[in-house]
Design an enzyme around this catalytic site. Sequence first.
Site, mmCIF file in Angstrom:
data_model
loop_
_atom_site.group_PDB
_atom_site.id
_atom_site.type_symbol
_atom_site.label_atom_id
_atom_site.label_comp_id
_atom_site.label_asym_id
_atom_site.label_seq_id
_atom_site.Cartn_x
_atom_site.Cartn_y
_atom_site.Cartn_z
ATOM 1 N N HIS A 293 24.860 20.844 -66.538
ATOM 2 C CA HIS A 293 23.765 19.891 -66.681
ATOM 3 C C HIS A 293 23.961 18.998 -67.912
ATOM 4 O O HIS A 293 23.714 17.787 -67.854
ATOM 5 C CB HIS A 293 22.432 20.628 -66.772
ATOM 6 C CG HIS A 293 22.070 21.345 -65.509
ATOM 7 N ND1 HIS A 293 21.894 20.704 -64.308
ATOM 8 C CD2 HIS A 293 21.861 22.663 -65.254
ATOM 9 C CE1 HIS A 293 21.590 21.571 -63.367
ATOM 10 N NE2 HIS A 293 21.571 22.769 -63.914
ATOM 11 N N HIS A 317 26.678 13.480 -60.101
ATOM 12 C CA HIS A 317 25.988 12.833 -61.216
ATOM 13 C C HIS A 317 26.983 12.343 -62.272
ATOM 14 O O HIS A 317 26.789 11.271 -62.861
ATOM 15 C CB HIS A 317 24.990 13.800 -61.852
ATOM 16 C CG HIS A 317 23.688 13.856 -61.134
ATOM 17 N ND1 HIS A 317 22.672 14.711 -61.490
ATOM 18 C CD2 HIS A 317 23.226 13.164 -60.071
ATOM 19 C CE1 HIS A 317 21.645 14.530 -60.686
ATOM 20 N NE2 HIS A 317 21.954 13.596 -59.813
#
Length: 351
Positions: A293, A317
């Site tokens: 993350h 991402h």
Amino acid sequence: MTDDELLELDGSAGGGQLLRTALALSMVTDRPFRMESVRGDRPTPGLKPQHLAAVRAAAEVCDATVDGAELGSEQLEFRPGTPTGGRVEIDVGTAGSVALLFDALLPVAPRLDRPLSVTATGGTDVKWSPTMAYYRRVKLPLVRRAGVFAAVDCHRSGFYPVGGGRATLWLAPSSLSALDLTDRGSLEGVRVHSKASADLAEGEVAERQATTAAERLREELHDEVSVTERTVSTVESDSPGSALAVALDYEETTAGFDALGERGKPAEEVGSEAAESALAFYWDDRGCAVDAHTADQLVVFLALAGGRVAIPEVSDHVRTGADLVTEFGFPVEIEDGDSQDSPVLTAPGAE
């Protein structure tokens, strides 16, 4: 500024993160943009309340002219002015993440000539976003490694579905420095941060989460590394909820892992979930320096400051974030890893 000078961006493949990154880089570079197909690949595309709150906050910080800032809008045009310090207050209006709202503003610190505080009301510990403990104790220390003077105070916790949490982001004028996050070094300690709303106090939810996580980590690590910090807190909130964050502190870096409580999910399951994620990272011997993350959240800082970051995987991402910052003129290259080496992000930084 003519339409020909607008940077045309496709927001269809990266969710709200692409919008937040575009807002940040627009403020940093004075480059206006038009984003089409905002969150176009989501089941309900377009701007949600948490995205509108980020747009409103960014616009206030830099006195921007904005078109398309409406619920459900799939097109946004943002023309920035000069970022300034001062005080900004924003209400998301839902349990939308205040931490993600702060992400749109963190990179503007190098442009400030005086301190900026942004107080946001919404969700502090909600799905699809960092918990407040993770944000404050894992992400921000790494961002400060890039030279960004930033801190967050959490005044009140906010869980789904009501939200009602309140936190303040503090930014000061900053000078960026290159990131060097390619080696972990040895594991030096483990931190466990657990909290639960006051209406869960009788069930000792916060304590049970922390105990389960700490015991699982000690069992796997054979007491070779101690739990150096363990916080358990009961908080007032408008909705019942709980959150747990585990931080692995290495010689050269920190990695974080969190989990949220929800109706029907035992506290022990919350503790185990965060602990197992931490252990998976610990046993990954490819040498990645940050968790998955944090990897995609550091792309914009790497682009601006330059440097190298070893990551666990090249997620969607990461790829879309790297593509976007490159469109703003800050190339980030991805060196794909293999079974023995982690992927590495590299960037020359702003000239």
